[in-house]
Scaffold this motif. Structure first.
Motif, PDB file in Angstrom:
ATOM      1  N   ASN A  66      -0.760 -33.445  19.543  1.00 24.09           N
ATOM      2  CA  ASN A  66      -0.238 -33.735  18.256  1.00 24.09           C
ATOM      3  C   ASN A  66       1.306 -34.146  18.491  1.00 24.09           C
ATOM      4  O   ASN A  66       1.859 -35.160  17.954  1.00 24.09           O
ATOM      5  N   PHE A  67       2.165 -33.533  19.417  1.00 26.44           N
ATOM      6  CA  PHE A  67       3.554 -33.799  19.509  1.00 26.44           C
ATOM      7  C   PHE A  67       3.743 -34.001  20.989  1.00 26.44           C
ATOM      8  O   PHE A  67       2.931 -33.950  21.984  1.00 26.44           O
ATOM      9  N   PRO A  94       3.578 -40.453  11.013  1.00 25.52           N
ATOM     10  CA  PRO A  94       3.257 -39.812  12.072  1.00 25.52           C
ATOM     11  C   PRO A  94       4.216 -39.883  13.270  1.00 25.52           C
ATOM     12  O   PRO A  94       4.397 -39.117  14.328  1.00 25.52           O
ATOM     13  N   TRP A 122       9.583 -32.648  15.827  1.00 24.41           N
ATOM     14  CA  TRP A 122       9.153 -31.281  16.590  1.00 24.41           C
ATOM     15  C   TRP A 122       9.891 -31.310  17.866  1.00 24.41           C
ATOM     16  O   TRP A 122      10.327 -30.305  18.224  1.00 24.41           O
ATOM     17  N   LYS A 146       6.468 -36.512  15.184  1.00 28.92           N
ATOM     18  CA  LYS A 146       6.945 -36.176  16.714  1.00 28.92           C
ATOM     19  C   LYS A 146       8.034 -35.969  17.049  1.00 28.92           C
ATOM     20  O   LYS A 146       8.214 -34.916  17.933  1.00 28.92           O
ATOM     21  N   GLU A 203      -5.322 -33.464  24.649  1.00 29.59           N
ATOM     22  CA  GLU A 203      -4.348 -34.443  24.474  1.00 29.59           C
ATOM     23  C   GLU A 203      -4.559 -34.999  23.159  1.00 29.59           C
ATOM     24  O   GLU A 203      -3.626 -35.116  22.297  1.00 29.59           O
ATOM     25  N   SER A 204      -5.671 -35.345  22.792  1.00 29.79           N
ATOM     26  CA  SER A 204      -5.740 -36.283  21.863  1.00 29.79           C
ATOM     27  C   SER A 204      -6.079 -35.398  20.315  1.00 29.79           C
ATOM     28  O   SER A 204      -5.549 -35.827  19.191  1.00 29.79           O
ATOM     29  N   VAL A 205      -6.602 -34.337  20.433  1.00 28.61           N
ATOM     30  CA  VAL A 205      -6.729 -33.455  19.170  1.00 28.61           C
ATOM     31  C   VAL A 205      -5.612 -32.430  19.022  1.00 28.61           C
ATOM     32  O   VAL A 205      -5.338 -32.063  17.718  1.00 28.61           O
ATOM     33  N   TYR A 206      -5.125 -31.722  20.134  1.00 29.53           N
ATOM     34  CA  TYR A 206      -4.428 -30.360  19.797  1.00 29.53           C
ATOM     35  C   TYR A 206      -2.585 -30.809  20.227  1.00 29.53           C
ATOM     36  O   TYR A 206      -1.906 -29.874  19.667  1.00 29.53           O
ATOM     37  N   ARG A 254       2.544 -36.863  26.153  1.00 28.92           N
ATOM     38  CA  ARG A 254       1.920 -35.901  25.613  1.00 28.92           C
ATOM     39  C   ARG A 254       0.654 -35.549  26.515  1.00 28.92           C
ATOM     40  O   ARG A 254       0.155 -36.785  27.116  1.00 28.92           O
ATOM     41  N   ASP A 262       2.445 -22.104  16.489  1.00 36.99           N
ATOM     42  CA  ASP A 262       1.169 -22.473  16.212  1.00 36.99           C
ATOM     43  C   ASP A 262       0.052 -21.847  17.006  1.00 36.99           C
ATOM     44  O   ASP A 262      -1.161 -21.974  16.805  1.00 36.99           O
TER      45      ASP A 262
END
Length: 264
Positions: free
Chosen positions: A133-134, A220, A227, A224, A128-131, A101, A176
């Motif tokens: 997600n998958f 979690p 998705w 992933k 990468e870390s916040v948005y 990701r 989204d």
């Protein structure tokens, strides 16, 4: 000093699990595969048509300065080629059972033999870390908007409309509202032999089913791969059913029970 660049931050998924369950040789081989398929070359300085690439642990950073020597001499379509490189990287890594990701943005960055920092790097890491997600590489809307304003991102040979048309083939907007690298759709056109396209999708399907097939609860990890399953099926449904055996490539609720509809 800072230089404005297109910056991509990529993280390898499941690396902690790989470390804890694999031998040194297995981990080393995975990293070598990732390094090779990410075009990591210690001699690349970002001044040619190839980006500067830095790898540490399970992270890869790609930097394409807008004022690179190559881009000054002939604007080659810097943004388009970064998108295309990411399509290739994700597609090839899927064939090796590796998911990533990441985030790709534009901003100021400084990189030398010992340091890497800047607001552009921070933004790519944040995507990468916040948005993300998958297992997807998120494309910053600011980068898309900047393409309209900065000719250094586009090719000398294309109109702005043409440039957007080429780039749009490599990205997709999720429900989204987030744009991401559309590797499943785009990688098909990069495969030399048409008969290898179903092989690629089978590999992708097997990777998803292996990691989420038996899951009955959302967590979690299962989220992933769930998705990925939905993304996989959405692309499969775009196939010409007479040409592809869609039913063989689609991920079914029998294989991934969490895909089961609530309808009865």
């Amino acid at each position: 000093m800072y230089r404005q660049a297109v910056i991509t931050f990529i993280d390898i998924l499941g690396f902690k699990h790989l470390i804890s369950t694999s031998t040194f040789e297995e981990v080393s081989q995975k990293l070598k595969t990732i390094r090779r398929l990410s075009d990591v070359d210690d001699q690349t300085d970002g001044e040619s048509f190839e980006p500067k690439i830095v790898q540490f642990s399970d992270s890869i950073i790609r930097i394409r300065p807008l004022d690179s020597k190559a881009n000054k001499e002939s604007r080659y379509g810097l943004m388009f080629y970064e998108m295309l490189d990411l399509v290739h990287m994700q597609g090839e890594l899927i064939n090796h059972g590796i998911c990533v990701r990441g985030g790709v943005s534009i901003g100021d960055v400084h990189v030398d033999d010992q340091t890497l920092f800047g607001p552009g790097f921070v933004r790519a890491y944040e995507l990468e870390s916040v948005y993300a997600n998958f297992p997807r590489i998120v494309v910053d809307p600011a980068l898309i908007q900047q393409l309209r304003k900065d000719k250094r991102l586009a090719s000398t040979h294309n109109t702005l409309a043409d440039e957007f048309a080429y780039i749009s083939k490599n990205i997709r907007r999720e429900s989204d509202g987030i744009y991401f690298i559309d590797y499943l759709r785009s990688f098909q056109t990069e495969i030399d032999k048409p008969e290898d396209i179903p092989v690629f999708f089978r590999n992708h399907k097997e990777l998803v089913v292996k990691n989420v097939g038996g899951a009955t609860q959302l967590n979690p990890v299962s989220a992933k791969y769930l998705w990925m399953a939905s993304y996989h099926n959405s692309v499969i449904h775009e196939f010409n059913e007479e040409f592809w055996k869609r039913e063989e490539l689609e991920i079914t609720p029998k294989e991934v029970p969490m895909l089961q509809s609530v309808e009865v």
